[in-house]
Design a protein around this motif. Structure first.
Motif, PDB file in Angstrom:
ATOM      1  N   PHE A 234       0.835  -1.203   0.000  1.00 12.80           N
ATOM      2  CA  PHE A 234       0.000   0.000   0.000  1.00 12.80           C
ATOM      3  C   PHE A 234       0.872   1.257   0.000  1.00 12.80           C
ATOM      4  N   ARG A 235       1.926   1.235   0.836  1.00 11.90           N
ATOM      5  CA  ARG A 235       2.784   2.416   0.961  1.00 11.90           C
ATOM      6  C   ARG A 235       3.661   2.613  -0.277  1.00 11.90           C
ATOM      7  N   GLU A 236       4.308   1.537  -0.692  1.00 12.50           N
ATOM      8  CA  GLU A 236       5.339   1.677  -1.715  1.00 12.50           C
ATOM      9  C   GLU A 236       4.797   1.646  -3.143  1.00 12.50           C
ATOM     10  N   SER A 237       3.713   0.895  -3.382  1.00 12.48           N
ATOM     11  CA  SER A 237       3.206   0.764  -4.751  1.00 12.48           C
ATOM     12  C   SER A 237       1.946   1.575  -5.012  1.00 12.48           C
ATOM     13  N   LEU A 238       1.149   1.797  -3.991  1.00 12.84           N
ATOM     14  CA  LEU A 238      -0.091   2.551  -4.177  1.00 12.84           C
ATOM     15  C   LEU A 238       0.025   3.976  -3.669  1.00 12.84           C
ATOM     16  N   GLY A 239       1.123   4.279  -2.958  1.00 18.22           N
ATOM     17  CA  GLY A 239       1.347   5.649  -2.508  1.00 18.22           C
ATOM     18  C   GLY A 239       0.494   6.070  -1.339  1.00 18.22           C
ATOM     19  N   PHE A 240      -0.054   5.111  -0.582  1.00 13.81           N
ATOM     20  CA  PHE A 240      -0.857   5.458   0.585  1.00 13.81           C
ATOM     21  C   PHE A 240       0.055   5.895   1.732  1.00 13.81           C
ATOM     22  N   THR A 241      -0.411   6.844   2.509  1.00 11.56           N
ATOM     23  CA  THR A 241       0.317   7.294   3.697  1.00 11.56           C
ATOM     24  C   THR A 241      -0.202   6.538   4.912  1.00 11.56           C
ATOM     25  N   GLN A 242       0.705   5.890   5.626  1.00 15.27           N
ATOM     26  CA  GLN A 242       0.301   5.103   6.792  1.00 15.27           C
ATOM     27  C   GLN A 242       0.414   5.950   8.046  1.00 15.27           C
ATOM     28  N   SER A 243      -0.655   6.004   8.817  1.00 12.53           N
ATOM     29  CA  SER A 243      -0.688   6.789  10.047  1.00 12.53           C
ATOM     30  C   SER A 243      -0.599   5.871  11.259  1.00 12.53           C
ATOM     31  N   GLU A 244      -0.307   6.471  12.403  1.00 10.84           N
ATOM     32  CA  GLU A 244      -0.319   5.707  13.649  1.00 10.84           C
ATOM     33  C   GLU A 244      -1.749   5.283  13.948  1.00 10.84           C
ATOM     34  N   LEU A 245      -1.873   4.081  14.463  1.00  7.91           N
ATOM     35  CA  LEU A 245      -3.200   3.535  14.727  1.00  7.91           C
ATOM     36  C   LEU A 245      -3.841   4.265  15.907  1.00  7.91           C
ATOM     37  N   VAL A 246      -4.936   4.943  15.656  1.00  2.00           N
ATOM     38  CA  VAL A 246      -5.670   5.657  16.703  1.00  2.00           C
ATOM     39  C   VAL A 246      -7.065   5.051  16.789  1.00  2.00           C
ATOM     40  N   TYR A 247      -7.423   4.596  17.976  1.00  2.28           N
ATOM     41  CA  TYR A 247      -8.700   3.892  18.139  1.00  2.28           C
ATOM     42  C   TYR A 247      -9.882   4.827  17.920  1.00  2.28           C
ATOM     43  N   GLN A 248     -10.842   4.339  17.134  1.00  2.39           N
ATOM     44  CA  GLN A 248     -12.102   5.035  16.929  1.00  2.39           C
ATOM     45  C   GLN A 248     -13.231   4.016  17.091  1.00  2.39           C
ATOM     46  N   PRO A 249     -14.102   4.206  18.051  1.00  2.00           N
ATOM     47  CA  PRO A 249     -15.157   3.208  18.304  1.00  2.00           C
ATOM     48  C   PRO A 249     -16.166   3.144  17.171  1.00  2.00           C
ATOM     49  N   THR A 250     -16.722   1.961  16.970  1.00  2.00           N
ATOM     50  CA  THR A 250     -17.812   1.782  16.003  1.00  2.00           C
ATOM     51  C   THR A 250     -19.128   1.475  16.705  1.00  2.00           C
ATOM     52  N   LEU A 251     -19.074   1.388  18.053  1.00  2.00           N
ATOM     53  CA  LEU A 251     -20.256   1.048  18.839  1.00  2.00           C
ATOM     54  C   LEU A 251     -20.470   2.063  19.948  1.00  2.00           C
ATOM     55  N   THR A 252     -21.713   2.220  20.328  1.00  2.67           N
ATOM     56  CA  THR A 252     -22.033   2.930  21.568  1.00  2.67           C
ATOM     57  C   THR A 252     -22.563   1.910  22.561  1.00  2.67           C
TER      58      THR A 252
END
Length: 714
Positions: A234-252
Motif C-alpha cells: 500500500f505504501r510503496e506501490s499505491l502511494g498510501f500514507t500510513q498513520s499511527e493507529l488511533v482507536y475510533q469506536p464503532t459502537l455505543t
C-alpha cells in the motif's frame, strides 16, 4: 374382437392371480413413497440455509441494501472490499480486523463482505478503481465454507464458459489470503482454485497468494506476516500514507438502569437454529479413575423438546460458557466489577461500519452476561492485537511491555510458550494490580470474537433411542510447549466436565475452572436408572442439531469398514447399535470390521464392555481390531489404526472391492490421510495390481458415491 380381447386378458389361473397381486403391491408401494415410507427429512433445508442467518442475521442485504457489491461500494464510497468465507469464524474475524485497520491506518473506507450476501456475478462488475481482498478458508476434503458455496459454484461454472474467458474479471484488482490445514489432503484448495479462475479470466493479482497453516499452529502469525506485506505494498506501490493507529469506536454502549430485568438477554445464543436447553439425564467417566485425562459419556433427554429430531450420524452443537475465574479476573482488571450487572444498550455508530460487530452480541444485556456467554475471552490474543491494546495501558511500563511483545515476533513466541495470554491475563501480567479503567467496552466487543458452539458426533442411534442423545466427549487440556504444568483447558469440554459429579481425577494437583450455569433447572428431571452413574438432575446444556452426511448405507447388508481412533469411535457406536437392533428384529446385516486405536487397553479403551457385547451379538458378522500406541504390556513398537489397516489388507480389499462395501473414517485428519495413503499407495496395488494413480482415481469415485466417508478434525 373386443370380446376376444377381454377373454384373453382375464386371469386364467393361480399364477396369473399371483402376478396381478404382486404388480398391485409394487404399484401401491411406489405410489405411497414419501407418504408411508422414504419420507423427506423435514430438517433437510438446514443443509442449505444461508449461513449468515445462522448468527442472528436478518437478511438485511435482501431487504435494506443491494446484493450488487459494485453498487454497494459506490453507495458507501468504499475503495476497498474484504470478502470473507469462513466456517469456524477465523476468516471472518481476520476480515473485520483487516478492514478496520486499513480504515484507521490509511484513511481508506473499507467494506467487509460476507460472500453469501452478494450476487457472485456482481464481483465481476467491480471497477479497476476499487480493490478487492479475498480471505477464504478451506475445510474437510477441500470444501469451501458454507457462505462461499454460491460464489464457488458460480465461479467454477463460469470457468467452463470459454467464450467469456479473459474478459469476466478484466477490471478486478485483488489480493488473496487462504486459511487451511496441511493435515488435510487438499490444503488451501479453495483459495488456490479461486485465484486460478480469477487469473484465467483476466483479473490482476497485485501480490502472490498467501496461505495460513493451522497444522503448525501458525495461522495468526501467517496472517500478521501477510498483512505487513500488504501494508508495505500500500505504501510503496499505491502511494498510501500510513498513520499511527488511533482507536475510533464503532459502537455505543450505554448503561440504562431503567431497562426491565425481563427484557435483558441472559445467555441465549442469537442463532437461527434456535438452540434449546436440553436436560442432562446422566454423565459418566469412560477413562479409568487412575488416568489424569477425562472422557465423558453424556446422555441427554430430548423427550421434552419435540422439535429436536435427530438422525444417526448427526452432530450436536454445544454452546459453552466462559469459566468464572476468567470472567472475574477480566472484570477486576477493567475496574468494572461493580458494573457487572448494570443493563447495557448496544448500538452501531452510524457510518462507522459497526453493524456487523453489533450483531454478534444481543442488546440489551449486561457486561457479566457478555463476558460469560457471548465473547470468546479465553482465546490467546494475537500479537498485532497487543499493539492496539498498548495505548490504553495504565502505566508506561505496561505500555512498553505490550509494545515490545507486539513488535518482536521472537519475544512474543518465547513468552507465549510459557504463558497463555487471554485478554484478562494480558492486562494482569502487564500492569500488576493497576486496573485498565480507560479501556473502552466498545474496544472489547470489537476485538474479541463471538463465542461459538463446539460440535460433537452423536454416539447414539436414533432408531434405538429416538428421544435420547448420547455424546462422547474427550476433555481437552493442551500443555504449553516449555511448561507442562501449565495447560490450556478445552473451553466446552471442561465446561461439560464441570457438570459431572466426579470432575477430578486422582491427580490432587489438578485444579479445574468453575462455571456458573444460568440455565433454568429442569422442572421434572428424568428418573434415574441403575446404570446412570453420575446422575445430574436439574442440569441443562444449550445445544442445537447440525445435520450430517455421515450416514449408514441404505442397504443393511452392505459391508462396513469402520476406522476410528479415540472419541472417533462415537458415530460407530451408533452405527453398530443400529445394526444390532436390525439384527434383533430378524433383518440381515452385512459383514463389518472395526479398527479402533487408543493409547492403552487398561486406560482409555472406551466402550470396551459394550464392544464385547456387540461382538457376541453379531458373531462372525463383526470383527474388532484394536491398536494401542502406548501399551506397557507389549514390547512391540507403537501401533496405530493405519498400521492395522495395512495388516488386514486382504480383508479390507475383499470387503471394499469385491463385496462393494463402504468405508468410514472418524478421528484426526492426519490419521485419515494416512489411511488413504496406505490404501492407494500400497494395499490396492498389492492385491489388485493397480498403479497409485489408478488407486487414487478409484477412491475418488468411492467418495463421489458416498461409499468412502470421513468425519475428521484437526
Amino acid at each position: 374382437m373386443a370380446s376376444l380381447l377381454t377373454l384373453q386378458t382375464q386371469p386364467t389361473g393361480t399364477a396369473d392371480y399371483v402376478a396381478l397381486t404382486f404388480l398391485s403391491l409394487v404399484g401401491a408401494t411406489f405410489l405411497s413413497r414419501g407418504i408411508l415410507w422414504d419420507q423427506p427429512d423435514p430438517y433437510r433445508h438446514l443443509l442449505f440455509e444461508r449461513p449468515q442467518l445462522k448468527h442472528g442475521g436478518t437478511a438485511a442485504n435482501e431487504d435494506q441494501q443491494t446484493r450488487n457489491i459494485a453498487r454497494r461500494l459506490e453507495e458507501t464510497n468504499s475503495p476497498f472490499v474484504v470478502f470473507w468465507g469462513s466456517q469456524s469464524g477465523t476468516a471472518e474475524s481476520f476480515a473485520h480486523r483487516l478492514a478496520r485497520e486499513i480504515t484507521l491506518r490509511f484513511g481508506q473506507n473499507t467494506l467487509t463482505a460476507d460472500l453469501s450476501d452478494y450476487d457472485p456475478s456482481s464481483i465481476a462488475e467491480i471497477p479497476s478503481s476499487k480493490l478487492a481482498i479475498f480471505i477464504l478458508s478451506t475445510y474437510g476434503e477441500g470444501d469451501p465454507a458454507d457462505n462461499t458455496v454460491d460464489f464457488w459454484d458460480w465461479l467454477n461454472s463460469n470457468d467452463r464458459n470459454q467464450e467469456k474467458k479473459q474478459k469476466l474479471f478484466s477490471d478486478l484488482r485483488y489480493f488473496a489470503f487462504g486459511l487451511g490445514n496441511s493435515n488435510y489432503k487438499f490444503y488451501n484448495r479453495v483459495i488456490d482454485r479461486v485465484v486460478e479462475v480469477l487469473d484465467a479470466h483476466g483479473a490482476n493479482a497485485l501480490l502472490p497468494v498467501s496461505r495460513a497453516n493451522d497444522a503448525t499452529g501458525s495461522t495468526q502469525e501467517d496472517f500478521i506476516s501477510w498483512k505487513e506485506e500488504l501494508f508495505t505494498f500500500f505504501r510503496e506501490s499505491l502511494g498510501f500514507t500510513q498513520s499511527e493507529l488511533v482507536y475510533q469506536p464503532t459502537l455505543t454502549i450505554n448503561p440504562d438502569e431503567t431497562i426491565e430485568a425481563s427484557a435483558l438477554h441472559r445467555g441465549d445464543p442469537q442463532h437461527s437454529s434456535n438452540p434449546v436447553a436440553i436436560p442432562i439425564s446422566s454423565i459418566r467417566q469412560l477413562f479409568k479413575p487412575t488416568s489424569d485425562r477425562h472422557c465423558l459419556h453424556i446422555d441427554l433427554d430430548i423427550s421434552s423438546t419435540p422439535d429436536i429430531v435427530y438422525k444417526t450420524g448427526d452432530h450436536l452443537a454445544v454452546w459453552p460458557s466462559n469459566p468464572d475465574e476468567e470472567v472475574n479476573l477480566l472484570l477486576q482488571m477493567l475496574g468494572r466489577s461493580h458494573e457487572a450487572e448494570i443493563p447495557l444498550s448496544i448500538a452501531a455508530i452510524e457510518g462507522a461500519d459497526g453493524e456487523d460487530t453489533a450483531k454478534k452480541v444481543p442488546s440489551p444485556t449486561t457486561l457479566l452476561v457478555l463476558l460469560r456467554h457471548y465473547l470468546e475471552i479465553t482465546a490467546q490474543l494475537p500479537r498485532d492485537i497487543l499493539a492496539t491494546l498498548a495505548p490504553f495501558a495504565p502505566t508506561p511500563e505496561a505500555k512498553s511491555f505490550l509494545t515490545s511483545l507486539a513488535t518482536n515476533k521472537e519475544a512474543y513466541a518465547d513468552f507465549t510458550r510459557r504463558n497463555h495470554l487471554t485478554l484478562a491475563r494480558v492486562l494482569a501480567t502487564s500492569s500488576g494490580t493497576q486496573t485498565w479503567t480507560s479501556l473502552p467496552l466498545s474496544y472489547i466487543l470489537e476485538t474479541l470474537p463471538p463465542l461459538q458452539p463446539r460440535y460433537y458426533s452423536i454416539s447414539s442411534s436414533s432408531v434405538v433411542t429416538p428421544r435420547k442423545i448420547s455424546l462422547t466427549v474427550l476433555v481437552l487440556s493442551t500443555p504449553l510447549a516449555e511448561n507442562a504444568a501449565v495447560s490450556i483447558p478445552g473451553l466446552t469440554s471442561t465446561y461439560l466436565l464441570s457438570l459431572s459429579d466426579t470432575p477430578t481425577s486422582e491427580n490432587k494437583n489438578a485444579v479445574l475452572p468453575t462455571y456458573t450455569n444460568t440455565l433454568l433447572p429442569v422442572t421434572n428431571p428424568p428418573p434415574s436408572s441403575p446404570e446412570s452413574a453420575g446422575q445430574k438432575s436439574g442440569k441443562k446444556i444449550l445445544a442445537h442439531l447440525r445435520r450430517s452426511t455421515f450416514k449408514l448405507p441404505r442397504l443393511n447388508t452392505a459391508p462396513l469398514i469402520l476406522i476410528a481412533a479415540g472419541t472417533g469411535l462415537a458415530p460407530f457406536r451408533a452405527f453398530l447399535s443400529e445394526r444390532r437392533q436390525l439384527l434383533k428384529i430378524g433383518r440381515e446385516v452385512g459383514n463389518m470390521i472395526l479398527f479402533f486405536g487408543c493409547r492403552r487397553p487398561d486406560e482409555d479403551f472406551i466402550y470396551r464392555d459394550e464392544l464385547a457385547d456387540m461382538q457376541s451379538a453379531f458373531g462372525d458378522k463383526l470383527k474388532i481390531v484394536t491398536a494401542f500406541s502406548r501399551d506397557p504390556s507389549s514390547n512391540a513398537k507403537r501401533g496405530y489404526v493405519q498400521d492395522k489397516v495395512s495388516e488386514y489388507a486382504s480383508e479390507v480389499v475383499d470387503m471394499l472391492v469385491e463385496q462393494r462395501g463402504n468405508l468410514y473414517i472418524c478421528g484426526r485428519a492426519g490419521m485419515a490421510r494416512e489411511v488413504e495413503r496406505r490404501v492407494t499407495a500400497g494395499i490396492l496395488g498389492q492385491f489388485k495390481g493397480w498403479s497409485e494413480k489408478e488407486s487414487e482415481e478409484w477412491v475418488r469415485g468411492l467418495k463421489r458415491r458416498n461409499k468412502w466417508q470421513e468425519d475428521v478434525w484437526g
